[in-house]
Write a protein that holds these residues in place. Sequence first.
Motif, PDB file in Angstrom:
ATOM      1  N   SER A  28       0.787  -1.652  -0.005  1.00  0.00           N
ATOM      2  CA  SER A  28       0.161  -0.027  -0.096  1.00  0.00           C
ATOM      3  C   SER A  28       0.589   1.061  -0.295  1.00  0.00           C
ATOM      4  O   SER A  28       0.716   2.309  -0.471  1.00  0.00           O
ATOM      5  CB  SER A  28      -0.734  -0.261   1.058  1.00  0.00           C
ATOM      6  OG  SER A  28       0.302   0.305   2.712  1.00  0.00           O
ATOM      7  N   HIS A  29       1.833   1.293   0.986  1.00  0.00           N
ATOM      8  CA  HIS A  29       2.444   2.222   1.087  1.00  0.00           C
ATOM      9  C   HIS A  29       3.660   2.528  -0.696  1.00  0.00           C
ATOM     10  O   HIS A  29       3.668   3.876  -1.078  1.00  0.00           O
ATOM     11  CB  HIS A  29       4.039   1.821   1.616  1.00  0.00           C
ATOM     12  CG  HIS A  29       4.772   3.438   1.797  1.00  0.00           C
ATOM     13  ND1 HIS A  29       4.313   4.952   2.664  1.00  0.00           N
ATOM     14  CD2 HIS A  29       6.186   3.652   2.266  1.00  0.00           C
ATOM     15  CE1 HIS A  29       5.283   5.261   2.955  1.00  0.00           C
ATOM     16  NE2 HIS A  29       6.176   4.110   2.068  1.00  0.00           N
ATOM     17  N   TRP A  30       3.891   1.443  -1.697  1.00  0.00           N
ATOM     18  CA  TRP A  30       4.438   1.907  -2.683  1.00  0.00           C
ATOM     19  C   TRP A  30       3.307   1.867  -3.667  1.00  0.00           C
ATOM     20  O   TRP A  30       3.592   3.155  -4.426  1.00  0.00           O
ATOM     21  CB  TRP A  30       4.992  -0.028  -2.660  1.00  0.00           C
ATOM     22  CG  TRP A  30       5.996   0.302  -4.407  1.00  0.00           C
ATOM     23  CD1 TRP A  30       4.838   0.078  -5.535  1.00  0.00           C
ATOM     24  CD2 TRP A  30       6.833   0.358  -4.835  1.00  0.00           C
ATOM     25  NE1 TRP A  30       5.503  -0.212  -6.139  1.00  0.00           N
ATOM     26  CE2 TRP A  30       6.998   0.795  -6.184  1.00  0.00           C
ATOM     27  CE3 TRP A  30       8.079   1.222  -4.327  1.00  0.00           C
ATOM     28  CZ2 TRP A  30       7.868   1.052  -6.536  1.00  0.00           C
ATOM     29  CZ3 TRP A  30       9.012   1.948  -4.640  1.00  0.00           C
ATOM     30  CH2 TRP A  30       8.866   1.397  -5.891  1.00  0.00           C
ATOM     31  N   GLU A  31       2.762   1.678  -3.771  1.00  0.00           N
ATOM     32  CA  GLU A  31       1.204   2.371  -4.448  1.00  0.00           C
ATOM     33  C   GLU A  31       0.790   3.813  -4.209  1.00  0.00           C
ATOM     34  O   GLU A  31       1.327   4.334  -5.498  1.00  0.00           O
ATOM     35  CB  GLU A  31      -0.266   1.523  -4.330  1.00  0.00           C
ATOM     36  CG  GLU A  31      -0.380   0.041  -4.524  1.00  0.00           C
ATOM     37  CD  GLU A  31       0.052   0.131  -6.313  1.00  0.00           C
ATOM     38  OE1 GLU A  31      -0.784   0.739  -7.036  1.00  0.00           O
ATOM     39  OE2 GLU A  31       1.005  -0.820  -6.751  1.00  0.00           O
ATOM     40  N   ASP A  32       1.058   3.802  -3.174  1.00  0.00           N
ATOM     41  CA  ASP A  32       0.822   5.887  -2.430  1.00  0.00           C
ATOM     42  C   ASP A  32       2.026   6.159  -3.539  1.00  0.00           C
ATOM     43  O   ASP A  32       1.533   7.427  -3.980  1.00  0.00           O
ATOM     44  CB  ASP A  32       1.113   5.672  -1.040  1.00  0.00           C
ATOM     45  CG  ASP A  32      -0.095   5.086  -0.135  1.00  0.00           C
ATOM     46  OD1 ASP A  32      -1.470   5.009  -0.975  1.00  0.00           O
ATOM     47  OD2 ASP A  32      -0.763   5.428   0.506  1.00  0.00           O
ATOM     48  N   LEU A  33       3.086   5.852  -3.156  1.00  0.00           N
ATOM     49  CA  LEU A  33       3.825   6.706  -3.422  1.00  0.00           C
ATOM     50  C   LEU A  33       3.964   6.217  -5.301  1.00  0.00           C
ATOM     51  O   LEU A  33       4.675   7.543  -6.432  1.00  0.00           O
ATOM     52  CB  LEU A  33       5.865   5.879  -3.475  1.00  0.00           C
ATOM     53  CG  LEU A  33       5.949   5.473  -1.647  1.00  0.00           C
ATOM     54  CD1 LEU A  33       7.875   4.986  -1.167  1.00  0.00           C
ATOM     55  CD2 LEU A  33       7.095   7.395  -1.509  1.00  0.00           C
ATOM     56  N   ASN A  35       1.587   6.583  -6.923  1.00  0.00           N
ATOM     57  CA  ASN A  35      -0.095   7.583  -7.411  1.00  0.00           C
ATOM     58  C   ASN A  35       0.838   9.354  -7.269  1.00  0.00           C
ATOM     59  O   ASN A  35       0.873   9.920  -8.327  1.00  0.00           O
ATOM     60  CB  ASN A  35      -0.869   6.955  -6.378  1.00  0.00           C
ATOM     61  CG  ASN A  35      -1.672   6.217  -7.473  1.00  0.00           C
ATOM     62  OD1 ASN A  35      -1.353   5.242  -8.026  1.00  0.00           O
ATOM     63  ND2 ASN A  35      -1.915   5.469  -5.877  1.00  0.00           N
ATOM     64  N   GLN A  36       1.892   9.573  -6.448  1.00  0.00           N
ATOM     65  CA  GLN A  36       2.146  10.851  -5.592  1.00  0.00           C
ATOM     66  C   GLN A  36       2.777  10.762  -7.016  1.00  0.00           C
ATOM     67  O   GLN A  36       3.302  12.148  -7.582  1.00  0.00           O
ATOM     68  CB  GLN A  36       3.040  10.800  -5.124  1.00  0.00           C
ATOM     69  CG  GLN A  36       2.004  10.950  -3.457  1.00  0.00           C
ATOM     70  CD  GLN A  36       3.093  10.664  -2.132  1.00  0.00           C
ATOM     71  OE1 GLN A  36       4.430  11.139  -2.511  1.00  0.00           O
ATOM     72  NE2 GLN A  36       2.490   9.897  -1.424  1.00  0.00           N
ATOM     73  N   ILE A  37       3.986   9.905  -8.074  1.00  0.00           N
ATOM     74  CA  ILE A  37       4.911  10.728  -9.013  1.00  0.00           C
ATOM     75  C   ILE A  37       3.912  11.036  -9.902  1.00  0.00           C
ATOM     76  O   ILE A  37       4.031  11.262 -11.414  1.00  0.00           O
ATOM     77  CB  ILE A  37       5.423   9.497  -9.412  1.00  0.00           C
ATOM     78  CG1 ILE A  37       6.873   9.248  -7.892  1.00  0.00           C
ATOM     79  CG2 ILE A  37       6.130   9.486 -10.584  1.00  0.00           C
ATOM     80  CD1 ILE A  37       7.681   8.026  -8.157  1.00  0.00           C
ATOM     81  N   ALA A  38       2.803  10.343 -10.033  1.00  0.00           N
ATOM     82  CA  ALA A  38       1.955   9.644 -11.428  1.00  0.00           C
ATOM     83  C   ALA A  38       1.104  11.563 -11.622  1.00  0.00           C
ATOM     84  O   ALA A  38       0.599  12.279 -12.208  1.00  0.00           O
ATOM     85  CB  ALA A  38       0.954   9.004 -11.851  1.00  0.00           C
ATOM     86  N   GLU A  39       0.994  12.401 -10.372  1.00  0.00           N
ATOM     87  CA  GLU A  39       0.081  13.671 -10.497  1.00  0.00           C
ATOM     88  C   GLU A  39       0.835  14.257 -10.243  1.00  0.00           C
ATOM     89  O   GLU A  39       2.122  14.656  -9.782  1.00  0.00           O
ATOM     90  CB  GLU A  39      -0.460  13.103  -8.968  1.00  0.00           C
ATOM     91  CG  GLU A  39      -1.840  12.108  -9.019  1.00  0.00           C
ATOM     92  CD  GLU A  39      -1.910  12.487  -7.073  1.00  0.00           C
ATOM     93  OE1 GLU A  39      -1.662  13.597  -6.809  1.00  0.00           O
ATOM     94  OE2 GLU A  39      -2.753  11.250  -6.970  1.00  0.00           O
ATOM     95  N   PRO A  40       0.630  15.440 -11.375  1.00  0.00           N
ATOM     96  CA  PRO A  40       1.293  16.543 -11.106  1.00  0.00           C
ATOM     97  C   PRO A  40       1.646  16.947 -10.411  1.00  0.00           C
ATOM     98  O   PRO A  40       0.175  17.576  -9.119  1.00  0.00           O
ATOM     99  CB  PRO A  40       0.846  17.783 -12.376  1.00  0.00           C
ATOM    100  CG  PRO A  40      -1.195  17.108 -12.214  1.00  0.00           C
ATOM    101  CD  PRO A  40      -0.601  15.764 -11.897  1.00  0.00           C
ATOM    102  N   SER A  41       2.757  17.980  -9.320  1.00  0.00           N
ATOM    103  CA  SER A  41       3.095  18.504  -7.753  1.00  0.00           C
ATOM    104  C   SER A  41       2.636  20.128  -8.403  1.00  0.00           C
ATOM    105  O   SER A  41       2.186  20.368  -7.440  1.00  0.00           O
ATOM    106  CB  SER A  41       4.603  18.310  -7.972  1.00  0.00           C
ATOM    107  OG  SER A  41       5.193  18.781  -8.789  1.00  0.00           O
ATOM    108  N   ALA A  42       2.434  20.497  -9.174  1.00  0.00           N
ATOM    109  CA  ALA A  42       1.702  22.166  -9.183  1.00  0.00           C
ATOM    110  C   ALA A  42       0.265  21.985 -10.252  1.00  0.00           C
ATOM    111  O   ALA A  42       0.190  20.979 -10.864  1.00  0.00           O
ATOM    112  CB  ALA A  42       2.738  22.690  -9.923  1.00  0.00           C
ATOM    113  N   MET A  43       0.109  23.104  -9.906  1.00  0.00           N
ATOM    114  CA  MET A  43      -1.485  23.219 -10.241  1.00  0.00           C
ATOM    115  C   MET A  43      -1.054  23.741 -12.221  1.00  0.00           C
ATOM    116  O   MET A  43      -0.402  24.787 -12.340  1.00  0.00           O
ATOM    117  CB  MET A  43      -2.341  24.584  -9.866  1.00  0.00           C
ATOM    118  CG  MET A  43      -2.336  24.223  -8.533  1.00  0.00           C
ATOM    119  SD  MET A  43      -3.883  23.029  -8.307  1.00  0.00           S
ATOM    120  CE  MET A  43      -5.329  23.921  -8.622  1.00  0.00           C
TER     121      MET A  43
END
Length: 140
Positions: A28-33, A35-43
């Motif tokens: 689950s922690h790996w999946e969270d990591l 998913n965070q990489i796949a999402e853009p960090s800025a608007m």
Amino acid sequence: MDDEENEDWRDEVPESERLGDSSRISDSHWEDLVNQIAEPSAMMGDMPVDEVRERLEEEEGWEPGPAEPIGWRTASPTLMLSVIATFGAVLLLVLGAIFFRPLPGWFLLVGIAVGLGGAVGLFFHLPTNHSSDGGNGASV
């Protein structure tokens, strides 16, 4: 038989390179990591660039100015002479060293004098003051 082969190579791994259970992370922690990489960090802006430019022109009166001409034709003649003298002297000395054995003394002195003169000319073309735009010096 597959389990036996897997066990064989695991036994050959040196102890210093083995991963212990403490360095493993949960799925689950790996999946969270991931998913965070796949999402853009800025608007991300929804407005196209042309529309942003139009709004800036309307609100602030911003207009891009005409670009200044660049190139060797707009440079000062002494700057161009210094550049040609510096690089020409290096080329002259390299070609002289390749084609003339032994290199005549006068040839070497002329090449060094022209190269140093060009380098001094380039040194005097360096800017003497900072720009007043208040930047950090990273502008071109």
